[in-house]
Design an enzyme around this catalytic site. Structure first.
Site, PDB file in Angstrom:
ATOM      1  N   PHE A 228       0.849  -1.151  -0.098  1.00  0.00           N
ATOM      2  CA  PHE A 228      -0.081  -0.114  -0.232  1.00  0.00           C
ATOM      3  C   PHE A 228       0.942   1.495  -0.246  1.00  0.00           C
ATOM      4  O   PHE A 228       1.214   2.364   0.595  1.00  0.00           O
ATOM      5  CB  PHE A 228      -1.090   0.219   1.123  1.00  0.00           C
ATOM      6  CG  PHE A 228      -1.284  -1.156   1.459  1.00  0.00           C
ATOM      7  CD1 PHE A 228      -2.764  -1.433   1.027  1.00  0.00           C
ATOM      8  CD2 PHE A 228      -1.062  -2.013   1.932  1.00  0.00           C
ATOM      9  CE1 PHE A 228      -3.346  -2.492   1.243  1.00  0.00           C
ATOM     10  CE2 PHE A 228      -1.582  -3.187   2.413  1.00  0.00           C
ATOM     11  CZ  PHE A 228      -3.161  -4.070   1.268  1.00  0.00           C
ATOM     12  N   ASN A 276      -3.504  -5.671  -6.237  1.00  0.00           N
ATOM     13  CA  ASN A 276      -3.339  -5.795  -4.786  1.00  0.00           C
ATOM     14  C   ASN A 276      -3.118  -6.923  -3.358  1.00  0.00           C
ATOM     15  O   ASN A 276      -2.218  -7.810  -4.168  1.00  0.00           O
ATOM     16  CB  ASN A 276      -4.914  -6.984  -4.947  1.00  0.00           C
ATOM     17  CG  ASN A 276      -6.014  -7.036  -3.527  1.00  0.00           C
ATOM     18  OD1 ASN A 276      -5.436  -7.140  -3.145  1.00  0.00           O
ATOM     19  ND2 ASN A 276      -6.736  -6.819  -4.191  1.00  0.00           N
ATOM     20  N   ALA A 277      -3.023  -5.873  -2.867  1.00  0.00           N
ATOM     21  CA  ALA A 277      -1.594  -6.309  -2.107  1.00  0.00           C
ATOM     22  C   ALA A 277      -1.820  -7.559  -1.362  1.00  0.00           C
ATOM     23  O   ALA A 277      -1.308  -8.498  -0.629  1.00  0.00           O
ATOM     24  CB  ALA A 277      -1.240  -5.007  -0.985  1.00  0.00           C
ATOM     25  N   ASP A 297       0.468  -0.328   4.775  1.00  0.00           N
ATOM     26  CA  ASP A 297      -0.271   0.950   5.397  1.00  0.00           C
ATOM     27  C   ASP A 297      -1.279   0.757   4.845  1.00  0.00           C
ATOM     28  O   ASP A 297      -0.897   1.954   3.724  1.00  0.00           O
ATOM     29  CB  ASP A 297       0.858   2.066   4.641  1.00  0.00           C
ATOM     30  CG  ASP A 297       0.339   3.220   5.474  1.00  0.00           C
ATOM     31  OD1 ASP A 297      -0.255   3.604   6.309  1.00  0.00           O
ATOM     32  OD2 ASP A 297       0.787   4.387   5.034  1.00  0.00           O
ATOM     33  N   CYS A 337      -5.127   3.680  10.128  1.00  0.00           N
ATOM     34  CA  CYS A 337      -5.319   4.799  10.122  1.00  0.00           C
ATOM     35  C   CYS A 337      -6.915   4.915  10.507  1.00  0.00           C
ATOM     36  O   CYS A 337      -7.522   5.808  10.619  1.00  0.00           O
ATOM     37  CB  CYS A 337      -5.539   5.459   9.115  1.00  0.00           C
ATOM     38  SG  CYS A 337      -6.190   5.089   7.376  1.00  0.00           S
TER      39      CYS A 337
HETATM   40  N1  SAH Z   1       1.970   3.982   2.286  1.00  0.00           N
HETATM   41  C1  SAH Z   1       1.298   5.599   1.919  1.00  0.00           C
HETATM   42  C2  SAH Z   1      -0.164   5.559   1.759  1.00  0.00           C
HETATM   43  C3  SAH Z   1      -1.060   4.662   1.675  1.00  0.00           C
HETATM   44  S1  SAH Z   1      -2.500   5.252   1.731  1.00  0.00           S
HETATM   45  C4  SAH Z   1       1.803   6.701   2.686  1.00  0.00           C
HETATM   46  O1  SAH Z   1       3.002   6.538   3.313  1.00  0.00           O
HETATM   47  O2  SAH Z   1       2.408   7.552   1.960  1.00  0.00           O
HETATM   48  C5  SAH Z   1      -3.007   3.524   0.879  1.00  0.00           C
HETATM   49  C6  SAH Z   1      -2.984   3.508  -0.458  1.00  0.00           C
HETATM   50  O3  SAH Z   1      -2.822   1.702  -0.666  1.00  0.00           O
HETATM   51  C7  SAH Z   1      -3.043   4.543  -1.775  1.00  0.00           C
HETATM   52  O4  SAH Z   1      -2.478   4.207  -2.362  1.00  0.00           O
HETATM   53  C8  SAH Z   1      -4.371   3.005  -2.047  1.00  0.00           C
HETATM   54  O5  SAH Z   1      -3.750   3.435  -3.894  1.00  0.00           O
HETATM   55  C9  SAH Z   1      -3.733   1.708  -1.885  1.00  0.00           C
HETATM   56  N2  SAH Z   1      -4.573   0.832  -1.861  1.00  0.00           N
HETATM   57  C10 SAH Z   1      -5.716   0.601  -1.731  1.00  0.00           C
HETATM   58  N3  SAH Z   1      -6.108  -0.744  -2.096  1.00  0.00           N
HETATM   59  C11 SAH Z   1      -5.032  -1.707  -1.917  1.00  0.00           C
HETATM   60  C12 SAH Z   1      -4.546  -3.226  -2.236  1.00  0.00           C
HETATM   61  N4  SAH Z   1      -6.003  -3.622  -1.867  1.00  0.00           N
HETATM   62  N5  SAH Z   1      -3.014  -2.972  -2.656  1.00  0.00           N
HETATM   63  C13 SAH Z   1      -2.487  -2.129  -3.209  1.00  0.00           C
HETATM   64  N6  SAH Z   1      -2.609  -0.770  -2.816  1.00  0.00           N
HETATM   65  C14 SAH Z   1      -3.685  -0.749  -2.035  1.00  0.00           C
END
Ligand code: SAH
Length: 393
Positions: A228, A276-277, A297, A337
């Site tokens: 993420f 997708n993570a 995150d 968060c």
């Molecule tokens: N880690 C970042 C903030 C993350 S916000 C920092 O510290 O700046 C969450 C992020 O997860 C977003 O960019 C969103 O696009 C991504 N996201 C949402 N669902 C996801 C998923 N299932 N797999 C991977 N990324 C995802």
């Protein structure tokens, strides 16, 4: 002769009075007894108890479940000077906390006694959210005060947050002042970052994780994984010390930001995976790959109380997999968060994940958002971010 008209008066129920006296800065619609029919929302109102005693002043919202947002206990004019003082007090904290920095949250809403207003600074530009009618209607005045205080090159309106709908406002964004010819550069520790204030997520970046990004560089070693990743805030800090970093992010646009930020810092040890993570963690575990440092995150998994259980299941799944993916002695930096999943609930989830993974886990450090995101004692809702540093044995 000058005549001054008093702001309209709103009367609280007994319960509302107790809540107000207890210092809670939000009064719900159910705890308000009498509101003048002429009010449409966004007004400053005088707040009084059942016997007509003056209790203070607040912003009034008509559509929202939160009818009143505390402004003052005193009978003072709520004018430009009033807001100017609050803005300067907010900025004074940041100057103390981050004297050399130019990217930070200047105003954190209620926590800075400025309900419904968020101001983020990125170098010589500001990104602002007007989240309730009261701040929306005072936009021109607030922008004018911000111009006087910061002389910014540009002020961007990022009021495209969905919470505006709860206040009867449509999401909105655009340039308010000056001009922007592209993303804005700023520093996070030694890492150069770029934020697209008009098109990026949130106000352009996740400033609440800024201190945690810099902290993460201490834990970068061997093979690292940042899930993420958004613009790579954690990934790039890890890359300063790790041999290799994989950044996983679902949004194509965000993946482009990670690559651009890596190039800007001449970091050639970062690979970006658009995925997708949840799937990535599962598949990588099956493939037998292992890591020395992992960051999780994710975005908020629960916007309200009813979604808490599902959110906790989501957190558990990714944290369990990350624990299984770590080499013995590896570091897991795991954040949430989601306000509704509090510290206690988050820790219980981590405990259960550790147990299921058959690993022993140490809490090395508990962190939250940076000092530019203060928490108002009377409104714990302003504390939402949890960030744990764990060692997985
Ligand atoms: N880690 C970042 C903030 C993350 S916000 C920092 O510290 O700046 C969450 C992020 O997860 C977003 O960019 C969103 O696009 C991504 N996201 C949402 N669902 C996801 C998923 N299932 N797999 C991977 N990324 C995802």
């Amino acid at each position: 002769m000058t005549t001054t008209t008093l702001p309209p008066t709103v009367r609280l129920s007994k319960k509302g009075v107790d809540r107000w006296k207890f210092g809670h800065p939000w009064i719900y619609a159910a705890d308000v007894e009498k509101v003048p029919a002429t009010l449409t929302g966004g007004e400053v109102v005088r707040v009084e108890d059942g016997r007509g005693y003056f209790l203070g002043q607040a912003f009034y919202s008509r559509e929202s479940k939160i009818s009143l947002r505390w402004l003052s206990w005193d009978d003072v004019p709520v004018d430009a000077e009033f807001f100017d003082k609050r803005l300067r007090a907010a900025e004074a904290l940041r100057r103390r906390a981050y004297p050399d920095d130019t990217a930070y949250r200047v105003v954190h809403g209620e926590a800075d006694l400025l309900p419904g207003l968020v101001v983020d600074r990125f170098g010589d530009c500001l990104s602002v959210q007007f989240l309730i009618k009261a701040t929306e209607h005072r936009k021109a005045m607030i922008v004018d005060l911000l111009q006087k205080l910061f002389s910014p090159r540009a002020i961007v309106n990022r009021s495209d947050a969905n919470v505006r709908k709860l206040e009867g406002l449509e999401p909105e964004k655009g340039l308010l002042v000056g001009s922007l010819d592209g993303p804005v550069q700023y520093l996070e520790g030694h890492v150069k970052m770029e934020a697209d204030l008009l098109h990026g997520q949130k106000t352009g970046a996740f400033l609440d994780q800024r201190d945690n990004h810099v902290m993460a560089s201490e834990w970068g070693t061997g093979e690292a994984l940042d899930c993420f990743s958004y613009a790579g805030g954690f990934a790039l800090q890890l890359a300063l010390k790790a041999k290799h970093v994989t950044a996983v992010e679902i949004s194509e646009a965000a993946c482009g930001l990670i690559k651009a930020n890596a190039a800007r810092n001449n970091l050639t040890n970062v690979d970006v995976v658009t995925a997708n993570a949840f799937d990535y963690l599962r598949d990588t575990l099956d493939e037998g790959k292992r890591f020395d440092t992992i960051v999780l995150d994710p975005p908020s998994f629960a916007k309200n109380k009813t979604a808490i259980e599902a959110a906790v299941r989501g957190y558990k799944e990714i944290n369990l997999r990350a624990m299984q993916l770590l080499n013995p002695g590896g570091t897991l930096i795991t954040a949430s968060c989601t306000y509704h999943v509090n510290e206690e609930r988050f820790e219980e989830m981590l405990d259960a994940a550790a147990n299921d993974s058959k690993r022993r886990v140490q809490i090395v450090e508990k962190r939250g958002a940076g000092k530019d995101h203060p928490v108002l004692m009377a409104l714990r809702e302003t504390r939402y971010l949890k960030c744990y540093v764990l060692r997985v044995l």
